[in-house]
Design a protein around this motif. Sequence first.
Motif, PDB file in Angstrom:
ATOM      1  N   HIS A  53      -4.093  10.593   3.852  1.00 35.14           N
ATOM      2  CA  HIS A  53      -2.728  10.363   3.348  1.00 35.14           C
ATOM      3  C   HIS A  53      -2.805   9.411   2.154  1.00 35.14           C
ATOM      4  O   HIS A  53      -2.978   8.214   2.320  1.00 35.14           O
ATOM      5  N   HIS A  54      -2.646   9.954   0.955  1.00 35.29           N
ATOM      6  CA  HIS A  54      -2.843   9.141  -0.244  1.00 35.29           C
ATOM      7  C   HIS A  54      -1.740   8.114  -0.464  1.00 35.29           C
ATOM      8  O   HIS A  54      -1.880   7.219  -1.300  1.00 35.29           O
ATOM      9  N   ASP A  55      -0.652   8.213   0.307  1.00 37.63           N
ATOM     10  CA  ASP A  55       0.452   7.274   0.101  1.00 37.63           C
ATOM     11  C   ASP A  55       0.858   6.581   1.404  1.00 37.63           C
ATOM     12  O   ASP A  55       1.942   6.029   1.509  1.00 37.63           O
ATOM     13  N   GLY A  56      -0.021   6.598   2.415  1.00 39.10           N
ATOM     14  CA  GLY A  56       0.306   5.959   3.685  1.00 39.10           C
ATOM     15  C   GLY A  56      -0.160   4.515   3.737  1.00 39.10           C
ATOM     16  O   GLY A  56      -0.640   3.947   2.747  1.00 39.10           O
ATOM     17  N   THR A  57      -0.015   3.908   4.910  1.00 39.74           N
ATOM     18  CA  THR A  57      -0.440   2.521   5.106  1.00 39.74           C
ATOM     19  C   THR A  57      -1.895   2.322   4.719  1.00 39.74           C
ATOM     20  O   THR A  57      -2.267   1.367   4.037  1.00 39.74           O
ATOM     21  N   ILE A  58      -2.730   3.259   5.125  1.00 31.89           N
ATOM     22  CA  ILE A  58      -4.163   3.118   4.908  1.00 31.89           C
ATOM     23  C   ILE A  58      -4.537   3.188   3.427  1.00 31.89           C
ATOM     24  O   ILE A  58      -5.544   2.646   2.998  1.00 31.89           O
ATOM     25  N   ALA A  59      -3.698   3.864   2.625  1.00 27.93           N
ATOM     26  CA  ALA A  59      -4.027   4.044   1.210  1.00 27.93           C
ATOM     27  C   ALA A  59      -3.931   2.748   0.424  1.00 27.93           C
ATOM     28  O   ALA A  59      -4.482   2.646  -0.671  1.00 27.93           O
ATOM     29  N   ARG A  81      -2.649  15.667   7.657  1.00 32.31           N
ATOM     30  CA  ARG A  81      -2.543  16.278   8.991  1.00 32.31           C
ATOM     31  C   ARG A  81      -3.251  17.615   9.061  1.00 32.31           C
ATOM     32  O   ARG A  81      -2.713  18.603   9.557  1.00 32.31           O
ATOM     33  N   HIS A  82      -4.461  17.642   8.581  1.00 29.86           N
ATOM     34  CA  HIS A  82      -5.306  18.822   8.745  1.00 29.86           C
ATOM     35  C   HIS A  82      -6.581  18.402   9.475  1.00 29.86           C
ATOM     36  O   HIS A  82      -6.516  18.038  10.635  1.00 29.86           O
ATOM     37  N   ALA A  83      -7.725  18.432   8.823  1.00 30.76           N
ATOM     38  CA  ALA A  83      -9.002  18.205   9.515  1.00 30.76           C
ATOM     39  C   ALA A  83      -9.096  16.844  10.176  1.00 30.76           C
ATOM     40  O   ALA A  83      -9.666  16.713  11.266  1.00 30.76           O
TER      41      ALA A  83
END
Length: 233
Positions: A53-59, A81-83
């Motif tokens: 997720h390029h724009d989530g918390t982790i990004a 939300r794939h692999a």
Amino acid sequence: MMGHSHAVSGAMLFAGSAPFLPPLLLHTHLRPADVLLGTVLCAGAALLPDLDHHDGTIANFLGPISKILCRLVAWISGGHRHATHSLLFVALMGAGTWAGVSYLGRYFTMGMSFFLLALAIKALRLHPPGDGVHTWLTVMGLSVVGVAVMDRWMPSAPGWLPYAVALGSLAHLLGDCLTKQGAPLLWPHRERYEIVLIKRSGNDVETKVLVPIMTVATIALLALTTFEPTAMG
């Protein structure tokens, strides 16, 4: 689910399973210090599936470094939300961590601890608000201090670290299965599995019901497993 919710769910699962699953799966009983460290790091590991997720918390937790990493993982895995939201990813994270701990030893252990601790600090919002330079520099600084403290109690090759990473990743998948989009647990099979309890991320069910319940449960479980280690033995 929000990053904060995922982190709390990971912490709760580790604290709750610590007296039972490590003896069964790893043939070892965790010390109170291991339970505390594992709970924190499992909270961070519960963000790992969102590497796509390029724009989530982790990004945003390590500034431009994590931005580039997340864009790369999203490209490789086929998008959000794939692999990375599959049981295969959980297995790969656990196996990869086991290999790193077993063959690279202390350097890998502390590097992985820094990465997971930074994720936990970001997800649990233990930093100044926002996603600017001051925020991710603070996250990195706190993580360095935290790892320096952990270094006093962390074994060179903790057998429970792969377990914490796999359990945190699994907690994320279970949480996403409670939302409308579900998760492709058996990827590359495309079917998504869901039991919709959270119709929209960040709604009242998630933030005012599930998160407080999981937070209280985590604290109670830690009290039982660390301060009263015989209570659940």
